[in-house]
Design a protein around this motif. Sequence first.
Motif, PDB file in Angstrom:
ATOM      1  N   THR A  14       0.849  -1.191   0.000  1.00  0.00           N
ATOM      2  CA  THR A  14       0.000   0.000   0.000  1.00  0.00           C
ATOM      3  C   THR A  14       0.884   1.238   0.000  1.00  0.00           C
ATOM      4  N   ALA A  15       0.426   2.288  -0.700  1.00  0.00           N
ATOM      5  CA  ALA A  15       1.208   3.522  -0.759  1.00  0.00           C
ATOM      6  C   ALA A  15       0.283   4.721  -0.648  1.00  0.00           C
ATOM      7  N   GLY A  16       0.797   5.761  -0.037  1.00  0.00           N
ATOM      8  CA  GLY A  16       0.061   7.014   0.091  1.00  0.00           C
ATOM      9  C   GLY A  16       0.937   8.045   0.764  1.00  0.00           C
ATOM     10  N   ASP A  17       0.341   9.179   1.071  1.00  0.00           N
ATOM     11  CA  ASP A  17       1.123  10.250   1.701  1.00  0.00           C
ATOM     12  C   ASP A  17       0.947  10.278   3.213  1.00  0.00           C
ATOM     13  N   GLY A  18       0.370   9.205   3.778  1.00  0.00           N
ATOM     14  CA  GLY A  18       0.250   9.111   5.227  1.00  0.00           C
ATOM     15  C   GLY A  18      -0.994   9.738   5.801  1.00  0.00           C
ATOM     16  N   GLU A  19      -1.777  10.412   4.952  1.00  0.00           N
ATOM     17  CA  GLU A  19      -2.986  11.057   5.447  1.00  0.00           C
ATOM     18  C   GLU A  19      -4.155  10.075   5.378  1.00  0.00           C
ATOM     19  N   ASN A  20      -5.055  10.151   6.372  1.00  0.00           N
ATOM     20  CA  ASN A  20      -6.203   9.253   6.420  1.00  0.00           C
ATOM     21  C   ASN A  20      -7.315   9.917   7.225  1.00  0.00           C
ATOM     22  N   SER A  21      -8.519   9.412   7.013  1.00  0.00           N
ATOM     23  CA  SER A  21      -9.659   9.935   7.767  1.00  0.00           C
ATOM     24  C   SER A  21      -9.440   9.736   9.268  1.00  0.00           C
ATOM     25  N   SER A  22     -10.044  10.551  10.052  1.00  0.00           N
ATOM     26  CA  SER A  22      -9.872  10.508  11.499  1.00  0.00           C
ATOM     27  C   SER A  22     -10.233   9.137  12.062  1.00  0.00           C
TER      28      SER A  22
END
Length: 435
Positions: free
Chosen positions: A350-358
């Motif tokens: 999985t990859a992303g910028d580390g941001e996620n819903s609360s």
Amino acid sequence: MGLRDDLDRYRKVGEERRDDLAEFIQYGDLGQSRRDEIRIPIKIVELPEFEYDRRDLGGVGQGDADEGDAVGRPQQGDGDEDGEPGEGEGEHGYYEMDPEEFAEELEQEFELQLEPKGKAVVEEKEGDMTDVVRSGPRSTLDLERMFKRGLRRKLASQFDPEYVREALRVDGMDPEDVYGWARRDSINVSKRWLEETYAEMDAEEWARWSSLEEMEENVDRRTPAQLVRADSRVPFRSEDERYRFPEVVEEHESKVVVVNIRDVSGSMGSEKRELVERTFTPLDWYLQGKYEEAEFVYIAHDIDAWEVDRGEFFGIQSGGGTKISSAYELAAEILEERYPWSDWNRYVFTAGDGENSSNDSKERVVPLIEGMDANLHAYVETQPSGGSVNATHSQELTDAFDGDEVVVTQVNARDEVMDAVYTVLKTAAEPTEEV
């Protein structure tokens, strides 16, 4: 050395001048490659060509070429008659390798080696005759094993009857006394035999020796081996029979499914997408090269998740928010339906910028990962412009797992790609307990 040898030598020089593998992964054009063929650019080496000799200016067959023109070289490209550029692709030099060779070179680069596990049984066949059963065809009777069992029994029950008979002739010793002495001296004689032998003896024989010590000093005791040589017959019983049986060997096929998940929300710009592609692509090539059968699943997500093909995966972008658990829910459904854990090795990247819903990471993602059997889960965070106060997903994964179940790594620039790939593969190559 002929012309063919020269060409081979030049081609070998060209291959040696191809891009370094790490340089290619971090900075090269990955788009020229396909899933089953990796094309690494070669620094072009000019091959020798024929030219007209200046002295050969006339004669039969003279053409319009000028001095120094190469034989057979076209004077015009593939454009139109007015000399405009054509649309055909120019000639480029590439070193082509399949995923198996790529995997070998990457392992040499990292000094690592992953041992694929075969899970799905594809064939059962007979192996060597190493198993033993109590019944079977006479042709498979294990005579050697049967002889050894009979011989061990004979040795265990063997005793020197003459030596024991002399103990019955010791003054004051009756069968009960001799039986106790025999047991203490590891002489395997039955009480019945002693009683029958004692009854057959004349009364004057009962006091031949004044003590056991005197008898033992004057009577030699034959060993079991001497007794067997004197009587080489080995008694067999039906329970001694053992039959050789072929071992059943299961052939396993090593199959792998790689689930690639990517955040496509509005914050995932082109630079982040490129870094994800440079990290995921060599992982895909490597695992394809290591396993006999490899399949790939690509999942994009913002707040919702959907399956895409590889061509869309690295380029798609949406304007929505981020809910990583939606991707794991879809991945769990796909794995359960198509790739059962009993038959498939599974890798979830999985990859992303580390941001996620609360609270989504702690309340939903962590439990989903815990319930999803896989050889390895990995999360790649990319923040080329620096960290964000909302980028807490990586830290929450790190807090929840010890690094063996989920590996977390960061890629914020091209020169960090190889470190991230190494971190993932190093964890994947470490021995794990069989499930």
